[in-house]
Structures are given as C-alpha cells and as structure tokens.
Scaffold this active site. Structure first.
Site, PDB file in Angstrom:
ATOM      1  N   ASP A 177      -2.921  -9.747   6.420  1.00 14.93           N
ATOM      2  CA  ASP A 177      -2.082  -9.553   7.600  1.00 14.93           C
ATOM      3  C   ASP A 177      -1.182 -10.782   7.676  1.00 14.93           C
ATOM      4  O   ASP A 177      -1.657 -11.886   7.962  1.00 14.93           O
ATOM      5  CB  ASP A 177      -2.957  -9.429   8.852  1.00 14.93           C
ATOM      6  CG  ASP A 177      -2.145  -9.288  10.133  1.00 14.93           C
ATOM      7  OD1 ASP A 177      -0.905  -9.423  10.088  1.00 14.93           O
ATOM      8  OD2 ASP A 177      -2.754  -9.059  11.198  1.00 14.93           O
TER       9      ASP A 177
ATOM     10  N   ARG B  33      -2.816  -4.711   5.151  1.00 21.90           N
ATOM     11  CA  ARG B  33      -3.747  -4.892   6.278  1.00 21.90           C
ATOM     12  C   ARG B  33      -4.823  -3.825   6.310  1.00 21.90           C
ATOM     13  O   ARG B  33      -5.997  -4.120   6.535  1.00 21.90           O
ATOM     14  CB  ARG B  33      -2.978  -4.849   7.605  1.00 21.90           C
ATOM     15  CG  ARG B  33      -2.039  -6.002   7.857  1.00 21.90           C
ATOM     16  CD  ARG B  33      -1.295  -5.828   9.164  1.00 21.90           C
ATOM     17  NE  ARG B  33      -0.445  -4.632   9.157  1.00 21.90           N
ATOM     18  CZ  ARG B  33       0.289  -4.240  10.185  1.00 21.90           C
ATOM     19  NH1 ARG B  33       0.259  -4.922  11.319  1.00 21.90           N
ATOM     20  NH2 ARG B  33       1.037  -3.160  10.105  1.00 21.90           N
TER      21      ARG B  33
ATOM     22  N   ASN C  42       7.211  -8.561   0.737  1.00 16.94           N
ATOM     23  CA  ASN C  42       7.777  -7.250   1.046  1.00 16.94           C
ATOM     24  C   ASN C  42       7.436  -6.763   2.453  1.00 16.94           C
ATOM     25  O   ASN C  42       8.191  -5.982   3.029  1.00 16.94           O
ATOM     26  CB  ASN C  42       7.280  -6.232   0.012  1.00 16.94           C
ATOM     27  CG  ASN C  42       7.605  -4.809   0.404  1.00 16.94           C
ATOM     28  OD1 ASN C  42       8.742  -4.361   0.313  1.00 16.94           O
ATOM     29  ND2 ASN C  42       6.586  -4.087   0.877  1.00 16.94           N
TER      30      ASN C  42
ATOM     31  N   THR D 215      11.450   6.210   3.086  1.00 18.36           N
ATOM     32  CA  THR D 215      10.080   5.842   3.441  1.00 18.36           C
ATOM     33  C   THR D 215       9.878   6.168   4.919  1.00 18.36           C
ATOM     34  O   THR D 215      10.818   6.562   5.614  1.00 18.36           O
ATOM     35  CB  THR D 215       9.834   4.333   3.221  1.00 18.36           C
ATOM     36  OG1 THR D 215      10.638   3.583   4.162  1.00 18.36           O
ATOM     37  CG2 THR D 215      10.190   3.903   1.804  1.00 18.36           C
TER      38      THR D 215
ATOM     39  N   LYS E 278      16.510 -10.372   9.346  1.00 18.59           N
ATOM     40  CA  LYS E 278      16.859 -10.428   7.928  1.00 18.59           C
ATOM     41  C   LYS E 278      17.898 -11.513   7.671  1.00 18.59           C
ATOM     42  O   LYS E 278      17.878 -12.164   6.610  1.00 18.59           O
ATOM     43  CB  LYS E 278      17.349  -9.058   7.451  1.00 18.59           C
ATOM     44  CG  LYS E 278      16.254  -7.990   7.478  1.00 18.59           C
ATOM     45  CD  LYS E 278      15.025  -8.408   6.667  1.00 18.59           C
ATOM     46  CE  LYS E 278      13.967  -7.334   6.603  1.00 18.59           C
ATOM     47  NZ  LYS E 278      12.770  -7.722   5.831  1.00 18.59           N
TER      48      LYS E 278
ATOM     49  N   ASN F 110       0.801  -1.219   0.000  1.00 22.40           N
ATOM     50  CA  ASN F 110       0.000   0.000   0.000  1.00 22.40           C
ATOM     51  C   ASN F 110       0.837   1.273   0.000  1.00 22.40           C
ATOM     52  O   ASN F 110       0.323   2.364  -0.247  1.00 22.40           O
ATOM     53  CB  ASN F 110      -0.949   0.025   1.200  1.00 22.40           C
ATOM     54  CG  ASN F 110      -0.215  -0.004   2.530  1.00 22.40           C
ATOM     55  OD1 ASN F 110       0.362  -1.027   2.886  1.00 22.40           O
ATOM     56  ND2 ASN F 110      -0.207   1.100   3.254  1.00 22.40           N
ATOM     57  N   LYS F 111       2.152   1.145   0.233  1.00 19.82           N
ATOM     58  CA  LYS F 111       3.000   2.340   0.305  1.00 19.82           C
ATOM     59  C   LYS F 111       4.459   1.951   0.087  1.00 19.82           C
ATOM     60  O   LYS F 111       4.818   0.766   0.057  1.00 19.82           O
ATOM     61  CB  LYS F 111       2.858   3.030   1.662  1.00 19.82           C
ATOM     62  CG  LYS F 111       3.280   2.150   2.839  1.00 19.82           C
ATOM     63  CD  LYS F 111       3.103   2.874   4.170  1.00 19.82           C
ATOM     64  CE  LYS F 111       3.519   1.967   5.327  1.00 19.82           C
ATOM     65  NZ  LYS F 111       3.404   2.662   6.633  1.00 19.82           N
ATOM     66  N   GLY F 112       5.306   2.958  -0.032  1.00 19.03           N
ATOM     67  CA  GLY F 112       6.745   2.759  -0.052  1.00 19.03           C
ATOM     68  C   GLY F 112       7.246   1.838  -1.145  1.00 19.03           C
ATOM     69  O   GLY F 112       6.777   1.859  -2.281  1.00 19.03           O
TER      70      GLY F 112
ATOM     71  N   TYR G 129      15.863  -6.173  14.608  1.00 14.45           N
ATOM     72  CA  TYR G 129      15.553  -6.148  13.177  1.00 14.45           C
ATOM     73  C   TYR G 129      16.590  -6.876  12.322  1.00 14.45           C
ATOM     74  O   TYR G 129      16.253  -7.748  11.518  1.00 14.45           O
ATOM     75  CB  TYR G 129      15.429  -4.700  12.713  1.00 14.45           C
ATOM     76  CG  TYR G 129      15.282  -4.541  11.223  1.00 14.45           C
ATOM     77  CD1 TYR G 129      14.096  -4.877  10.582  1.00 14.45           C
ATOM     78  CD2 TYR G 129      16.335  -4.055  10.447  1.00 14.45           C
ATOM     79  CE1 TYR G 129      13.955  -4.733   9.206  1.00 14.45           C
ATOM     80  CE2 TYR G 129      16.203  -3.900   9.079  1.00 14.45           C
ATOM     81  CZ  TYR G 129      15.012  -4.250   8.464  1.00 14.45           C
ATOM     82  OH  TYR G 129      14.886  -4.111   7.104  1.00 14.45           O
TER      83      TYR G 129
END
Length: 244
Positions: A61, A36, A88, A203, A172, A13-15, A168
């Site tokens: 989700d 979501r 993503n 972003t 990854k 939805n973005k970025g 985080y």
C-alpha cells in the site's frame, strides 16, 4: 543473490500495471507484483506464472509507511537487489458528472487523498527501494504520469486534454516535477528516472475507454529497459518527448 534482473511494479494486479509486469517478465525479468488487495495480487501472480513469468507477490500500500518498509524487506529477501522500479499505482479521486473535478468546488479531502497516492506514495516507495536499486548495475525508475500533467498542453486552448480534473491532473504535474528533481539528484550516477504517459487506456480507471493496456504499457517498458547512457529526467509517450 539472484542473477535474474529484478523489477517491482506497483499497482500491478490489473490494467496497465499488470501489462507492464507481463512485458518485463517476457523479457526475462523476475517481477514483484505490488498490490494492496491480497486476492487480486495472488490471482495476478498466478496468471503471470501460467504465462511463464517468474513473478512473486509483494503486499504493498503506497500510502502506508510500514507497508512500504515491509515491501522493501520482502524484495531484499526475495532477490537481494532491485534493477527496475515502476511507480504505477495511482488514483483519480472522486469526480463529478462528465468525469470533472471543478476547482471551485473541490473537496480538499479528495485532493489530499490523490496527492497522498500519486505523489507522496511515489516518493515513499522510491526512497524505500533506493538502497536496493543502488545495488544494481543499471537501475531504472519509471513514474507513471499522464499527458494531463503537462502544464504546456493544459494551458494550450488548441489542444484537447479532456475534462477539467483539478485534483488528479495537478498531481501528475507535481509528479513530473518530482521526477526532474530525482534526476538532478541522481546526476553522475547510473540511475535513470523518467516519466511515462500511457495515453487513454481501456481500464476501470477510464470506464474502459481507450486502447488496450498491453499497448499502453509499451512506453513504461521501454523506459524500464533503457541502455546505460539513456535519457533521464524526461517525460515520454509513444511518440517521444512530451513538454512539461
């Protein structure tokens, strides 16, 4: 069953996710916009359609079993198969001053939350979509990773990999390892799976520091559209292969 190539992008939805969806749409893919938030999802779909992309919304989700199962059912009804899956969707988790996650003071609930989205969510979505991907002549899976997931680079004192992000970054690395195991499982099949590093991107995830998302989407789009016989089980950025 639709003749157009079908893609699903999570967190679209973005970025970067939105730009991956836009880029695949510009190449003629019919794109499922996984997200979501209903309002943001439908806004993204409308924007893509206005740009000429054949897009449809997919409520998704990645942390919810039922949501992911329903998403797979929706894609099957909409298209009958899936040619490209781009995992993503991801989160950084709560950080301290300077965008730091100190391993000595980590809140374990934050660690669990980030692993649930960035790793378990990818496994959950990938496995739910596999029956649809297996119906494709040339299925492709792209996992959105990061250079901070490179243990080689993280361990090199001469390489600047940014602040310590002990929740985080390891997710990854975990995701990269999972990608390798999928590639081993898919050996001898037509499914290609790779990890993509977009670099530092402007972003909300980074406080809008870095390069434009449309540039950062290029590696994922390239991996999503690899020819048969292309690489699999590898980790790429714009410059080529990144060491694990």
């Amino acid at each position: 069953m639709s003749e157009a190539r079908i893609a699903l992008v999570t967190g679209a939805n973005k970025g970067i996710g939105y730009e991956i969806a836009a880029g695949l749409g510009a190449l003629g893919y019919r794109v499922g916009v996984g997200a979501r938030d209903e309002a943001r999802r439908e806004t993204a779909v409308a924007k893509l359609r206005a740009a000429g992309v054949d897009a449809f919304g997919v409520p998704l989700d990645v942390t919810g079993d039922r949501s992911v199962t329903d998403a797979a059912d929706l894609v099957e009804r909409q298209a009958g198969r899936l040619d490209v899956l781009v995992n993503n969707a991801g989160i950084s988790g709560e950080t301290g001053p300077g965008w730091v996650q100190d391993p000595t003071t980590l809140d374990l609930d934050v660690v669990r939350e980030v692993v649930e989205t960035n790793v378990i969510g990818v496994i959950r979505v990938t496995n739910a979509m596999l029956p649809l991907l297996r119906r494709s002549a040339s299925p492709r899976i792209v996992n959105a990773s990061s250079s901070v997931g490179s243990v080689t680079w993280q361990a090199d004192p001469d390489i600047d990999v940014g602040p310590i992000m002990a929740a985080y970054s390891p997710t990854k690395s975990f995701l990269n390892a999972v990608t390798v195991h999928y590639a081993r499982q898919f050996a001898g099949t037509n499914i290609l799976i790779n990890a993509a590093c977009p670099g530092l991107v402007a972003t909300d995830f980074t406080g809008f520091q870095g390069r434009p998302p449309e540039q950062a989407a290029a590696t994922a789009i390239r991996l999503a559209t690899l020819p048969d016989g292309g690489p699999t089980g590898s980790f790429f950025n714009d410059d080529g292969v990144i060491p694990w």
